[in-house]
Design an enzyme around this catalytic site. Structure first.
Site, PDB file in Angstrom:
ATOM      1  N   GLU A   1       3.809   3.442 -15.818  1.00 32.50           N
ATOM      2  CA  GLU A   1       4.107   2.011 -15.668  1.00 32.50           C
ATOM      3  C   GLU A   1       3.214   1.171 -16.570  1.00 32.50           C
ATOM      4  OE1 GLU A   1       3.422  -1.605 -12.538  1.00 32.50           O
ATOM      5  OE2 GLU A   1       3.985   0.324 -11.655  1.00 32.50           O
TER       6      GLU A   1
ATOM      7  N   SER B   1       6.456   7.961  -3.173  1.00 31.24           N
ATOM      8  CA  SER B   1       7.105   8.983  -3.994  1.00 31.24           C
ATOM      9  C   SER B   1       7.332  10.279  -3.207  1.00 31.24           C
ATOM     10  CB  SER B   1       6.246   9.277  -5.229  1.00 31.24           C
ATOM     11  OG  SER B   1       4.911   9.584  -4.846  1.00 31.24           O
TER      12      SER B   1
ATOM     13  N   HIS C   1      -1.084   5.708 -17.107  1.00 31.92           N
ATOM     14  CA  HIS C   1       0.010   5.755 -16.130  1.00 31.92           C
ATOM     15  C   HIS C   1       1.294   5.253 -16.789  1.00 31.92           C
ATOM     16  CE1 HIS C   1       2.457   4.634 -12.625  1.00 31.92           C
ATOM     17  NE2 HIS C   1       1.719   5.484 -11.927  1.00 31.92           N
TER      18      HIS C   1
ATOM     19  N   THR D   1       1.940  -2.476 -10.336  1.00 32.21           N
ATOM     20  CA  THR D   1       2.571  -2.826  -9.055  1.00 32.21           C
ATOM     21  C   THR D   1       2.063  -2.026  -7.865  1.00 32.21           C
ATOM     22  OG1 THR D   1       4.405  -1.292  -9.455  1.00 32.21           O
ATOM     23  CG2 THR D   1       4.686  -3.572 -10.204  1.00 32.21           C
TER      24      THR D   1
ATOM     25  N   CYS E   1      10.200   4.385  -1.852  1.00 37.23           N
ATOM     26  CA  CYS E   1      10.380   2.933  -1.914  1.00 37.23           C
ATOM     27  C   CYS E   1      11.745   2.636  -2.544  1.00 37.23           C
ATOM     28  CB  CYS E   1       9.264   2.289  -2.739  1.00 37.23           C
ATOM     29  SG  CYS E   1       9.240   2.809  -4.477  1.00 37.23           S
TER      30      CYS E   1
ATOM     31  N   CYS F   1       3.371  -4.730  -5.746  1.00 43.44           N
ATOM     32  CA  CYS F   1       4.580  -4.583  -4.938  1.00 43.44           C
ATOM     33  C   CYS F   1       4.215  -4.573  -3.459  1.00 43.44           C
ATOM     34  CB  CYS F   1       5.305  -3.288  -5.305  1.00 43.44           C
ATOM     35  SG  CYS F   1       6.764  -2.973  -4.279  1.00 43.44           S
TER      36      CYS F   1
ATOM     37  N   SER G   1      -0.032   7.671  -7.933  1.00 43.39           N
ATOM     38  CA  SER G   1      -1.077   6.642  -7.930  1.00 43.39           C
ATOM     39  C   SER G   1      -1.177   5.967  -6.572  1.00 43.39           C
ATOM     40  CB  SER G   1      -0.779   5.603  -9.011  1.00 43.39           C
ATOM     41  OG  SER G   1      -1.762   4.604  -9.040  1.00 43.39           O
ATOM     42  N   ASN G   2      -0.029   5.535  -6.015  1.00 45.27           N
ATOM     43  CA  ASN G   2      -0.079   4.859  -4.716  1.00 45.27           C
ATOM     44  C   ASN G   2      -0.427   5.838  -3.604  1.00 45.27           C
ATOM     45  OD1 ASN G   2       2.457   5.348  -2.777  1.00 45.27           O
ATOM     46  ND2 ASN G   2       3.165   5.528  -4.881  1.00 45.27           N
TER      47      ASN G   2
END
Length: 289
Positions: free
Chosen positions: A133, A272, A131, A169, A13, A200, A229-230
């Protein structure tokens, strides 16, 4: 003939791309650079940058450093990190994602703004406990924000007090909406509830696209670091439409037996996941056929 397609929408990203670029620029000027935590949740990319001179450190090691340069990754950091850097004459190369940075500022403003009539309010963050973030977000509230990881944990909130809900996000937009609906149904008439969709869209918008991509292939390899995570969220989207989907970390994890009788293979990944790693997976598959 076997068809192997890499998803065009997969890969780094904007925030991760910027962090990697800043790292490479700094390493081109010097032989070594410190990074606070893994620059990206992908082991292969971390290995590549380590070969270029990037040294990953934790917060304990960071606290002992003086008179050097340290890169802050896209995930962001709590205020304490900036304070330590100032005390120890550390030059920070701040690669915090702009989306995360805006969210940090919003949460800090919320925390610093007194509630009308002196009522107590709960700042709630929908995110993964521990996490990177989320640690940065909670740091904006001196550690007072409440973290919830799912709807079940939302059920344990105090609905007699005002609630201000934010999100990490990279969380699922559908899960966030479910939590919002549950709080709206259960909040006390004497309390207020405000929520802020801070997910996001670079991640959220990939979900419908990755579902379409996974659905049109016989077999899908989702390339992703185990810490992402994503990545976990996006892989689940693949599985929903194509049960013949497999998460792998690197080309060596590709099982040749899965390729038997398959005509179309899709390769996709997280925000990522570097493009070069997905390309390496494609080359491995083609070498097996």
């Amino acid at each position: 003939m076997l068809k192997v397609e890499i998803d065009e929408g997969s890969g780094f990203c904007f925030g991760v791309t910027t962090a990697i670029r800043k790292t490479e620029e700094e390493l081109a000027k010097s032989d070594t650079l410190y990074c606070l935590g893994d620059i990206v949740h992908n082991g292969r990319e971390c290995e590549r940058l380590k070969q270029l001179g990037l040294n990953t450190i934790d917060h304990e090691e960071f606290a002992r450093l003086k008179n050097t340069k340290v890169l802050l990754r896209a995930h962001g950091e709590p205020p304490r990190t900036y304070e330590l850097a100032k005390q120890n004459n550390i030059e920070l190369i701040d690669a915090t994602c702009p989306v995360v940075l805006r969210l940090q500022k919003r949460i800090k403003q919320e925390f610093d703004t007194p509630n009308p009539e002196g009522r107590e309010k709960q700042i709630v963050i929908f995110g993964k406990n521990g996490h990177a973030e989320v640690l940065g977000l909670v740091g904006q509230t001196n550690g007072q924000a409440i973290i919830i990881e799912n709807l079940e944990e939302a059920e344990r909130l105090d609905f007699s007090k005002d609630i201000r809900l934010y999100s990490q996000t990279t969380k699922s937009l559908d899960e966030f909406r479910q939590i919002v609906a549950y709080i709206q149904e259960n909040i006390s008439p004497n309390a207020t509830f405000q929520y802020y969709d801070t997910i996001c869209r670079q991640v959220a918008n990939r979900m419908p696209d990755i579902r379409k991509f996974a659905a049109r292939h016989d077999l899908v390899f989702f390339v992703c670091g185990h810490k992402s995570s994503n990545g976990k969220i996006l892989f689940q989207e693949c599985l929903k439409v194509n049960p013949n989907s497999y998460q792998i970390d690197r080309p060596e994890e590709i099982d040749r037996k899965l390729l038997e009788g398959v005509q179309s293979i899709g390769i996709c990944g997280a925000t990522s996941t570097p493009k070069w790693l997905m390309e390496a997976c494609r080359e491995t598959i083609l070498s097996y056929s």
